[in-house]
Design a protein around this motif. Structure first.
Motif, PDB file in Angstrom:
ATOM      1  N   ARG A  54       0.811  -1.399   0.591  1.00 30.89           N
ATOM      2  CA  ARG A  54      -0.415  -0.106  -0.272  1.00 30.89           C
ATOM      3  C   ARG A  54       0.620   1.828   0.290  1.00 30.89           C
ATOM      4  O   ARG A  54       0.219   2.421  -0.543  1.00 30.89           O
ATOM      5  CB  ARG A  54      -0.332  -0.341   1.201  1.00 30.89           C
ATOM      6  CG  ARG A  54      -2.075   1.243   1.321  1.00 30.89           C
ATOM      7  CD  ARG A  54      -3.046   0.625   2.769  1.00 30.89           C
ATOM      8  NE  ARG A  54      -2.946   1.821   2.775  1.00 30.89           N
ATOM      9  CZ  ARG A  54      -3.725   2.428   4.442  1.00 30.89           C
ATOM     10  NH1 ARG A  54      -4.022   1.991   4.991  1.00 30.89           N
ATOM     11  NH2 ARG A  54      -4.427   3.119   4.175  1.00 30.89           N
ATOM     12  N   VAL A  55       2.017   0.910   0.414  1.00 32.52           N
ATOM     13  CA  VAL A  55       3.012   2.123   0.401  1.00 32.52           C
ATOM     14  C   VAL A  55       3.455   2.966  -0.524  1.00 32.52           C
ATOM     15  O   VAL A  55       3.675   2.412  -1.645  1.00 32.52           O
ATOM     16  CB  VAL A  55       3.921   1.850   1.207  1.00 32.52           C
ATOM     17  CG1 VAL A  55       5.876   3.557   1.281  1.00 32.52           C
ATOM     18  CG2 VAL A  55       4.466   2.186   3.102  1.00 32.52           C
ATOM     19  N   LYS A  56       2.621   3.777  -1.169  1.00 34.69           N
ATOM     20  CA  LYS A  56       3.094   4.492  -2.349  1.00 34.69           C
ATOM     21  C   LYS A  56       3.809   5.910  -2.005  1.00 34.69           C
ATOM     22  O   LYS A  56       4.865   6.626  -3.387  1.00 34.69           O
ATOM     23  CB  LYS A  56       1.556   5.719  -3.345  1.00 34.69           C
ATOM     24  CG  LYS A  56       0.409   4.557  -2.468  1.00 34.69           C
ATOM     25  CD  LYS A  56      -0.696   5.668  -3.072  1.00 34.69           C
ATOM     26  CE  LYS A  56      -2.058   5.066  -2.938  1.00 34.69           C
ATOM     27  NZ  LYS A  56      -2.354   4.727  -1.716  1.00 34.69           N
ATOM     28  N   ILE A  57       4.396   6.380  -0.719  1.00 37.13           N
ATOM     29  CA  ILE A  57       5.160   7.801  -0.772  1.00 37.13           C
ATOM     30  C   ILE A  57       6.473   7.952   1.130  1.00 37.13           C
ATOM     31  O   ILE A  57       5.804   7.420   1.532  1.00 37.13           O
ATOM     32  CB  ILE A  57       4.335   9.166  -0.401  1.00 37.13           C
ATOM     33  CG1 ILE A  57       3.590   9.401  -1.585  1.00 37.13           C
ATOM     34  CG2 ILE A  57       5.362   9.779  -0.327  1.00 37.13           C
ATOM     35  CD1 ILE A  57       2.618  10.008  -1.719  1.00 37.13           C
ATOM     36  N   ILE A  58       7.204   7.492   0.404  1.00 36.80           N
ATOM     37  CA  ILE A  58       7.841   7.940   1.219  1.00 36.80           C
ATOM     38  C   ILE A  58       9.191   9.100   1.139  1.00 36.80           C
ATOM     39  O   ILE A  58       9.522   9.885   0.329  1.00 36.80           O
ATOM     40  CB  ILE A  58       9.798   7.393   0.944  1.00 36.80           C
ATOM     41  CG1 ILE A  58       8.512   5.566   0.994  1.00 36.80           C
ATOM     42  CG2 ILE A  58      10.510   6.931   2.710  1.00 36.80           C
ATOM     43  CD1 ILE A  58      10.071   4.564   1.130  1.00 36.80           C
ATOM     44  N   VAL A  59       8.854   9.998   2.747  1.00 35.82           N
ATOM     45  CA  VAL A  59       9.116  10.914   2.810  1.00 35.82           C
ATOM     46  C   VAL A  59      10.031  11.119   4.012  1.00 35.82           C
ATOM     47  O   VAL A  59      10.376  11.263   4.487  1.00 35.82           O
ATOM     48  CB  VAL A  59       7.648  12.196   3.752  1.00 35.82           C
ATOM     49  CG1 VAL A  59       8.399  13.201   4.130  1.00 35.82           C
ATOM     50  CG2 VAL A  59       6.669  11.748   2.943  1.00 35.82           C
ATOM     51  N   GLU A  60      11.662  11.298   3.429  1.00 41.49           N
ATOM     52  CA  GLU A  60      12.605  11.295   4.063  1.00 41.49           C
ATOM     53  C   GLU A  60      13.195  12.321   5.179  1.00 41.49           C
ATOM     54  O   GLU A  60      13.829  12.987   4.640  1.00 41.49           O
ATOM     55  CB  GLU A  60      13.956  10.809   2.625  1.00 41.49           C
ATOM     56  CG  GLU A  60      13.419   9.913   1.880  1.00 41.49           C
ATOM     57  CD  GLU A  60      15.220   9.112   1.106  1.00 41.49           C
ATOM     58  OE1 GLU A  60      15.242   8.429   1.150  1.00 41.49           O
ATOM     59  OE2 GLU A  60      15.386  10.436   1.298  1.00 41.49           O
ATOM     60  N   ALA A  61      12.170  12.234   5.967  1.00 40.84           N
ATOM     61  CA  ALA A  61      12.402  13.483   7.085  1.00 40.84           C
ATOM     62  C   ALA A  61      13.895  13.796   7.454  1.00 40.84           C
ATOM     63  O   ALA A  61      14.563  14.154   8.028  1.00 40.84           O
ATOM     64  CB  ALA A  61      11.861  13.167   7.957  1.00 40.84           C
ATOM     65  N   ALA A  62      14.725  12.076   7.684  1.00 39.04           N
ATOM     66  CA  ALA A  62      16.204  12.050   8.125  1.00 39.04           C
ATOM     67  C   ALA A  62      16.510  11.878   6.807  1.00 39.04           C
ATOM     68  O   ALA A  62      16.303  12.428   6.223  1.00 39.04           O
ATOM     69  CB  ALA A  62      15.616  10.350   8.892  1.00 39.04           C
ATOM     70  N   ASN A  63      18.419  12.246   7.308  1.00 41.49           N
ATOM     71  CA  ASN A  63      19.131  12.294   6.862  1.00 41.49           C
ATOM     72  C   ASN A  63      19.656  10.686   6.157  1.00 41.49           C
ATOM     73  O   ASN A  63      20.091  10.063   6.950  1.00 41.49           O
ATOM     74  CB  ASN A  63      20.116  12.894   7.040  1.00 41.49           C
ATOM     75  CG  ASN A  63      20.004  14.914   7.272  1.00 41.49           C
ATOM     76  OD1 ASN A  63      19.955  15.500   6.300  1.00 41.49           O
ATOM     77  ND2 ASN A  63      20.517  15.083   8.521  1.00 41.49           N
ATOM     78  N   GLY A  64      19.362  10.593   5.231  1.00 45.42           N
ATOM     79  CA  GLY A  64      20.119   9.061   4.819  1.00 45.42           C
ATOM     80  C   GLY A  64      19.370   8.114   5.134  1.00 45.42           C
ATOM     81  O   GLY A  64      20.128   7.041   5.289  1.00 45.42           O
ATOM     82  N   PRO A  65      18.363   8.028   5.106  1.00 44.92           N
ATOM     83  CA  PRO A  65      17.180   6.812   5.439  1.00 44.92           C
ATOM     84  C   PRO A  65      17.368   5.628   4.798  1.00 44.92           C
ATOM     85  O   PRO A  65      17.711   4.810   5.242  1.00 44.92           O
ATOM     86  CB  PRO A  65      15.784   7.360   6.254  1.00 44.92           C
ATOM     87  CG  PRO A  65      15.664   8.560   5.307  1.00 44.92           C
ATOM     88  CD  PRO A  65      16.923   9.185   5.711  1.00 44.92           C
ATOM     89  N   THR A  66      17.343   6.094   3.372  1.00 40.25           N
ATOM     90  CA  THR A  66      17.427   5.157   2.804  1.00 40.25           C
ATOM     91  C   THR A  66      18.377   4.584   1.967  1.00 40.25           C
ATOM     92  O   THR A  66      19.491   5.408   1.335  1.00 40.25           O
ATOM     93  CB  THR A  66      16.548   5.323   0.973  1.00 40.25           C
ATOM     94  OG1 THR A  66      14.964   5.753   1.459  1.00 40.25           O
ATOM     95  CG2 THR A  66      15.813   4.023  -0.369  1.00 40.25           C
ATOM     96  N   THR A  67      19.338   3.091   1.734  1.00 40.46           N
ATOM     97  CA  THR A  67      20.287   3.225   1.247  1.00 40.46           C
ATOM     98  C   THR A  67      20.346   2.864   0.156  1.00 40.46           C
ATOM     99  O   THR A  67      18.995   2.787  -1.044  1.00 40.46           O
ATOM    100  CB  THR A  67      21.073   1.668   2.061  1.00 40.46           C
ATOM    101  OG1 THR A  67      20.015   0.748   1.939  1.00 40.46           O
ATOM    102  CG2 THR A  67      21.028   1.160   3.412  1.00 40.46           C
ATOM    103  N   PRO A  68      21.609   3.604  -1.469  1.00 38.00           N
ATOM    104  CA  PRO A  68      21.361   3.018  -2.401  1.00 38.00           C
ATOM    105  C   PRO A  68      20.682   2.354  -2.919  1.00 38.00           C
ATOM    106  O   PRO A  68      20.166   2.172  -4.261  1.00 38.00           O
ATOM    107  CB  PRO A  68      22.780   3.777  -2.915  1.00 38.00           C
ATOM    108  CG  PRO A  68      23.460   4.547  -1.301  1.00 38.00           C
ATOM    109  CD  PRO A  68      22.757   3.650  -0.137  1.00 38.00           C
ATOM    110  N   ASP A  69      21.016   0.828  -2.018  1.00 39.31           N
ATOM    111  CA  ASP A  69      20.480  -0.075  -2.816  1.00 39.31           C
ATOM    112  C   ASP A  69      19.240  -0.313  -3.192  1.00 39.31           C
ATOM    113  O   ASP A  69      18.589  -1.799  -3.547  1.00 39.31           O
ATOM    114  CB  ASP A  69      21.853  -1.685  -2.509  1.00 39.31           C
ATOM    115  CG  ASP A  69      21.753  -1.918  -1.018  1.00 39.31           C
ATOM    116  OD1 ASP A  69      20.873  -0.661  -0.596  1.00 39.31           O
ATOM    117  OD2 ASP A  69      22.203  -2.574  -0.696  1.00 39.31           O
TER     118      ASP A  69
END
Ligand code: NAD
Length: 427
Positions: free
Chosen positions: A320-335
């Protein structure tokens, strides 16, 4: 599967990929993928029991071609030089992305301020400035708060700087208390800024906020105000995850009917830790710390630390997740970026969507320099205008070229910084 990520390697990888795509000159690439200046130092802190504790500290300047370096000072027991390097680099792109005349820097002290008395925290803050005051200044490098540092810490740092300099320098630090050179709206700015960009994104894709639900990691400064504004728009926060106050373990606090943000704020401490027993008494389910990302929601808002959304946890994210709001710095890894992209999840990239804090810090410097302060509505109007303008530029470029939004944001930022470097004749 990889579980151990180095944030600086991640930041360099993101940069390298976009530098390749825009065919950035080799000399410029070499210059921009490293910090310009690194200070690694120690702070001896007199403890209340008469002993001395020596803390490791950092201040790293990634690039100041567009203006004085700007970036927070993080207090965290797991702080490393590579985390600070990554955060400094992301600050350069952040300031360029929202087009404010500042460069990128970051600082850190390896400590857990929750275990220090108020006096020990004050001596640590003053020690930080005493060690590196020659490299700080309104025209050189301007710190601000970050994880577990707050306006009181900033004021002690400013006072130490002014004591050494023998004059008043309100522009040497931002995130100061209101009435002591701080700007109204600074406390809210990062969280609100995230939701200003989300609001415009929802408008672009025709999804009303009132029809969405979100889950948030973190309940500190950024998360609290993001949650407040998101619920004001009609969205429902079903879960927040943060450290529990006494045992330093992360938990997810869930209420599927919707969390009452003011109620949760009333049971958290100044470091953003929620009291588990009080939450249970208020009817919250208490789940493991990483369950925040496995909730049945439309929006995930990581607002704690880096490297939280990885290929290892990707299968747990709801379809169901459509959007990730990256409020933190660097929460998603490049891979994990490629997995999210393939799945069609829209990622509002960190250095765009969490730039509200530094934008308001810039407003704070402007007001401090004039010694004339705007009212809160004026600050927030200017903030929403700046954030929406930056979001539109990134969104339109991503649509025009069919790019992942992070790459579009990088293109805008790298072009602005490399142009400044070129105009100065450095490369
Ligand atoms: P904060 O110290 O106020 O809050 C951090 C929150 O994260 C706390 O609620 C803490 O309990 C929680 N947390 C820490 N480790 C956790 C874990 N393992 N699981 C769950 N929760 C955990 O910090 P903040 O200022 O709100 O910053 C949060 C993030 O936003 C950081 O990545 C920071 O770099 C970034 N950021 C902050 C600002 C700002 O203006 N404060 C600006 C831009 C970006």
């Amino acid at each position: 599967m990889k579980t151990n990520y180095n944030p600086f390697e991640n930041a360099q990888l993101q940069f390298d990929n976009v530098a390749e795509y825009i065919e950035l000159d080799g000399g410029m690439r070499e210059f921009l993928r490293q910090p310009m200046l690194e200070l690694h130092f120690t702070i001896p802190v007199k403890m209340d029991d008469g002993t001395t504790k020596t803390l490791q500290a950092y201040r790293i300047r990634h690039n100041d071609a567009r203006g004085p370096a700007k970036g927070g000072i993080r207090f965290h027991p797991h702080e490393t030089a590579d985390t600070v390097r990554a955060l400094a680099m992301w600050m350069t792109w952040k300031c360029a992305c929202v087009d404010i005349p500042l460069g990128g820097g970051k600082g850190g002290i390896v400590c857990d301020p929750r275990l220090l008395s108020k006096g020990e925290q004050e001596r640590m803050c003053r020690g930080y400035v005493r060690a590196i005051h020659k490299q700080l200044g309104p025209n050189e490098d301007v710190p601000a708060p970050d994880v577990m540092s707050n306006s009181q810490h900033m004021l002690w740092m400013m006072d130490e700087y002014e004591t050494i300099a023998g004059s008043r320098y309100p522009g040497v630090i931002t995130g100061k208390p209101v009435g002591m050179g701080g700007s109204l709206g600074r406390t809210e700015a990062t969280g609100y800024g995230c939701i200003y960009t989300l609001k415009d994104l929802l408008r672009q894709i025709g999804l009303p906020a009132k029809d969405t639900a979100a889950s948030i990691q973190g309940f500190g400064n950024v998360a609290e105000y993001a949650a407040r504004m998101y619920t004001d728009l009609g969205g429902k926060v079903v879960a927040v995850s943060c450290w529990n106050q006494p045992d330093s373990t992360a938990y997810t606090f869930r209420k599927t009917s919707g969390c009452d943000i003011a109620e949760l704020v009333s049971i958290k401490d100044v470091f953003g830790s929620i009291d588990k027993e009080k939450a249970l008494a208020l009817g919250y389910e208490v789940l493991p710390g990483d369950d925040w990302l496995a909730q049945d929601v439309d929006i995930l808002i990581p607002a704690a630390l880096e490297n939280q959304i990885t290929p290892a946890v990707f299968p747990r994210i709801s379809d169901r997740v459509k959007i990730i709001v990256e409020a933190a710095n660097g929460p998603t890894t490049p891979d994990c970026d490629s997995l999210l992209k393939d799945k069609g999840v829209i990622v509002l990239p960190d250095f765009l969507c969490n730039a509200g804090g530094v934008t308001c810090s810039y407003f704070e410097q402007v007001q401090s320099n004039m010694n004339y302060f705007w009212d809160k509505a004026e600050v927030l109007n200017k903030l929403e205008y700046g954030m929406t303008k930056a979001f539109r530029a990134v969104y339109e470029l991503s649509k025009e070229k069919g790019l992942y939004m992070r790459d579009a944001a990088y293109i805008i930022a790298i072009n602005r910084v490399s142009q400044a470097v070129k105009l100065r004749g450095w490369v």
